[in-house]
Write an enzyme that holds these catalytic residues in place. Structure first.
Site, short mmCIF file in Angstrom:
data_model
loop_
_atom_site.label_atom_id
_atom_site.label_comp_id
_atom_site.label_asym_id
_atom_site.label_seq_id
_atom_site.Cartn_x
_atom_site.Cartn_y
_atom_site.Cartn_z
N ASN A 197 4.78 0.26 -17.39
CA ASN A 197 5.99 -0.53 -17.67
C ASN A 197 7.25 0.33 -17.46
OD1 ASN A 197 5.11 -3.08 -18.32
ND2 ASN A 197 5.03 -2.73 -20.52
N ASP A 243 4.39 -2.86 -7.46
CA ASP A 243 3.73 -1.68 -6.85
C ASP A 243 3.92 -0.45 -7.74
OD1 ASP A 243 3.08 -3.31 -4.70
OD2 ASP A 243 4.97 -2.88 -3.69
N GLY A 255 0.82 -1.21 0.00
CA GLY A 255 0.00 0.00 0.00
C GLY A 255 0.85 1.25 0.00
O1 RIB Z 1 5.63 -5.42 -3.05
C1 RIB Z 1 6.76 -5.29 -2.24
C2 RIB Z 1 6.35 -5.18 -0.80
O2 RIB Z 1 5.80 -6.40 -0.39
C3 RIB Z 1 7.49 -4.92 0.16
O3 RIB Z 1 7.76 -3.56 0.33
C4 RIB Z 1 7.05 -5.62 1.41
O4 RIB Z 1 6.71 -4.75 2.46
C5 RIB Z 1 5.86 -6.49 1.01
O5 RIB Z 1 4.70 -6.00 1.49
#
Ligand code: RIB
Length: 294
Positions: free
Chosen positions: A264, A240, A44
């Site tokens: 990307n 993320d 998040g």
């Molecule tokens: O997507 C990477 C994240 O996954 C890391 O920062 C770690 O905290 C886990 O939640």
């Protein structure tokens, strides 16, 4: 001046405890690693910071603990320009992720701790923040009931929803029906497809494929946009970064193909530095990168 998209992230906030090692221990084995770092993380918070660096107005809804990690992570989010009015410090430990980064891959164990307090009641109390957004971005490191409530509020208020189903869990028909986009990686996609029909997933799936790029579906046909080749240092948080890029581009009116291309580029740049959030690029850096590659 261009209006900043309002993006709300409901999700996890972790301290990443990162060990860099050339070799991963076998069962019962102890090895000497190369380096240790504590970095801000949590899917998040990573997505919130990435979207803020890309120029969105970002609000975070979540929980940190009453320990030092919680105070540090809250301050860090504020420094990154993320609005933390929806982040509540609760009694107990902040979420952690123990991460082993080796030459071949990374391995992560998350202890949600305070993130488990992001319940339906907690999210309901943050209704106004979600309702006043252009887009809601979620992952699955908080209780499913919190995710469901946030999606419900978003739908009541015409807010676009991206659910990054990571780490993967069983998702109800109602939840899948309510979200606009689902962004699994290849492994998560397989599990998702075991439980949900292709009809249910139709038009919603955007699959991240690491060095292979990302795919989306148009008229039942899978279209893949290749990743930007780059020297990778650490892939932690690349997914993320992709989700944040996708959220920012879609909320600015890009179509799915344009948004995936942008995402990307964001993801590629994010892998060039050690630490989940360290490499998250600014909008200017993405623009410059894309220009240099075209
Ligand atoms: O997507 C990477 C994240 O996954 C890391 O920062 C770690 O905290 C886990 O939640």
């Amino acid at each position: 001046m261009e209006q900043k998209p309002k993006i709300t992230v409901v999700g996890s906030i972790n301290m990443d405890l990162v060990t860099i090692t050339s070799q991963v221990p076998q069962v019962g084995e102890t090895l000497l690693g190369d380096q240790f770092q504590m970095n801000p993380g949590g899917k998040g918070a990573n997505q919130a910071v990435a979207a803020a660096r890309l120029g969105a107005e970002v609000r975070m809804v979540g929980c940190v603990g009453s320990d030092r990690f919680g105070a540090d992570l809250l301050e860090h989010l504020q420094q990154e320009g993320v609005d933390v009015d929806g982040v509540v410090p609760v009694t107990g430990s902040t979420g952690t992720a123990t991460i082993l980064v080796s030459e071949r891959d990374n391995r992560i164990i998350v202890v949600p701790a305070a993130n488990n307090e992001v319940t339906a009641a907690f999210v309901e109390a943050k209704r106004e923040i979600i309702a006043d957004s252009d887009l809601l971005l979620l992952q699955l490191e908080i209780p499913l009931e919190g995710v469901q409530k946030a999606v419900e509020i978003a739908k009541e208020n015409g807010v676009t929803v991206i659910l990054n189903p990571a780490p993967i869990r069983s998702l109800s028909t109602e939840l899948v029906r309510a979200v606009d986009y689902l962004t699994p990686n290849e492994h998560e996609q397989l599990l998702l497809k075991q439980e949900r029909t292709s009809q249910e997933l139709d038009g919603k799936l955007i699959v991240t494929k690491g060095s292979q790029g990302a795919s989306f579906f148009e008229g039942g046909e899978e279209l893949t946009l290749p990743a930007y080749p780059i020297d990778v240092v650490d892939t932690t948080g690349a997914g993320d970064a992709f989700n944040a890029g996708l959220a920012v581009a879609l909320s600015k009116g890009a179509n799915v193909s344009e948004a995936c291309r942008y995402a990307n580029a964001v993801a590629a740049l994010a892998t060039t530095k050690l630490g989940a959030q360290t490499g998250m690029p600014t909008a200017e850096e993405v623009e410059e990168f894309v220009r240099s590659r075209s």
